[in-house]
Design an enzyme around this catalytic site. Sequence first.
Site, PDB file in Angstrom:
ATOM      1  N   SER A  83       0.880  -1.125   0.128  1.00 21.16           N
ATOM      2  CA  SER A  83      -0.028   0.010  -0.004  1.00 21.16           C
ATOM      3  C   SER A  83       0.952   1.308   0.107  1.00 21.16           C
ATOM      4  CB  SER A  83      -0.940  -0.033   1.120  1.00 21.16           C
ATOM      5  OG  SER A  83      -1.498   1.357   1.355  1.00 21.16           O
ATOM      6  N   GLU A 120      -9.973   1.752   3.845  1.00 21.48           N
ATOM      7  CA  GLU A 120      -9.811   2.856   2.802  1.00 21.48           C
ATOM      8  C   GLU A 120     -11.178   3.698   2.045  1.00 21.48           C
ATOM      9  OE1 GLU A 120      -7.675   3.428  -1.284  1.00 21.48           O
ATOM     10  OE2 GLU A 120      -6.458   2.772   0.277  1.00 21.48           O
TER      11      GLU A 120
END
Length: 482
Positions: free
Chosen positions: A133, A194
């Site tokens: 990420s 997210e």
Amino acid sequence: MSATEATANVGVVGLAVMGSNLARNLASRDGNTVAIYNRSRGRTDALVAEHPEAGFVPATTVAEFAASLQRPRTAIIMVKAGAPTDAVIDELVAVFEPGDIIVDGGNAQFADTIRRERAVRETGIDFVGCGISGSEEGALNGPSLMPGGSVQSYETLGPLLTSIAAVAEGEPCVTHVGTDGAGHFVKMVHNGIEYADMQLIAEAYDLIRHGTGRTPAEIAEVFAEWNRGELESYLIEITAEVLRQVDTDTGLPLVDVVLDRAGAKGTGAWTVQTALDLGVPVSGIAEAVFARSVSSRPEQRAAARTLPGPDGFTVDDPEAFVEDVRRSLYASKIIAYSQGFDAIVAGAEHYGWDIRKGDIAAIWRGGCIIRAQFLGRITEAYADDPALVSLLTAPYFATAVADAQDSWRRVVVAATTGGVPAPAFSSSLAYYDSLRAERLPAALVQGQRDFFGAHTYGRIDRPGTFHTRWSGDRSEERVDGA
């Protein structure tokens, strides 16, 4: 330098932006020599030409790539998930040997990673699914890394991954998550959180704009101020930047020019689907996924614009309302992370992974998209109580939500009466109230299920499983054999 000499200690396959940046990151670390390979030779040549300082070892074929790697070989593949990943794995398995390591750094579905690890293991080659990420910037300057795979493979990979990971509070943002698909599972949940975080921020912006009439530039300053407090995070930071941006063609705020249809690549939906399979409520994440789906239904939205609704709303005290929204955002954010970690716990139990929840929060503090000050609090919560049943019950978070709940309720009421959609705020509050309720209407649901399908029910006053003879004399019988 000849690509047939075994001079590289690590290789990267797939040289789109993420792969290229990861290769550059690896090459910038002392002691690394990086072999690179891409099916399209043009990308390989371009990367070598653009970054001669990296000392890349280019290869024109998979066999040449394998020959350039020192044993035991380590290759990181950065290609599109699905069939392209399977194809590259097959090619590498054909030229690798037992003891070599193949790392999939793409956004693979964790079930595919479990399948691939099982198949590759039979060849004696280690296969590692590694969540990465941080997007393009993180890949280049330091991502958050979530590797799965065997303990043995991590003994080799650990130092290499540590060298390129982001650093937060002096600690590298990488940990061995667990076996087979654990790394990609955790990355999937990361992406689900997210989705929720982004939707909550968008709802906060929308409510402030509708309620106070402030411009995007003025709201940008609100977010910039929030980023100096407990909401400090990468997403809050970039929100202020997006809201400040002016479109050069029209002179309008860019946010007013961008088409209001949010795209998705699937990881949010995977999170929700997996949570449903595991029986874990992730309503905040689900509403964020559905909000993107609604935004991408232009025909339905156009047809529905004639439907009646309130004319909007204006708040009497803009400053107080903005503070209420801030508190609501923080409380809803806590719900999103709590639900995400519940999914991680359920996944770990179901698949037999030893996932250390505090370590996951720690490696998300830097490099990744959801990096935030807030994550340090989660790390502390799990350090204080590794068996914590819900983040909401940790003292810090329990107090934070209790302090915010009056603001939270006012904001949800304002959104409802003003006709401003706030699905993530609303569902997060409903989830909070569901957990704290002494009794839920699920008792009626179970009664209905017993009526039409003889699905039975339990009682609050004695153990056992019961059924009412609804089509008969409506007497109750115990059906668990006791």
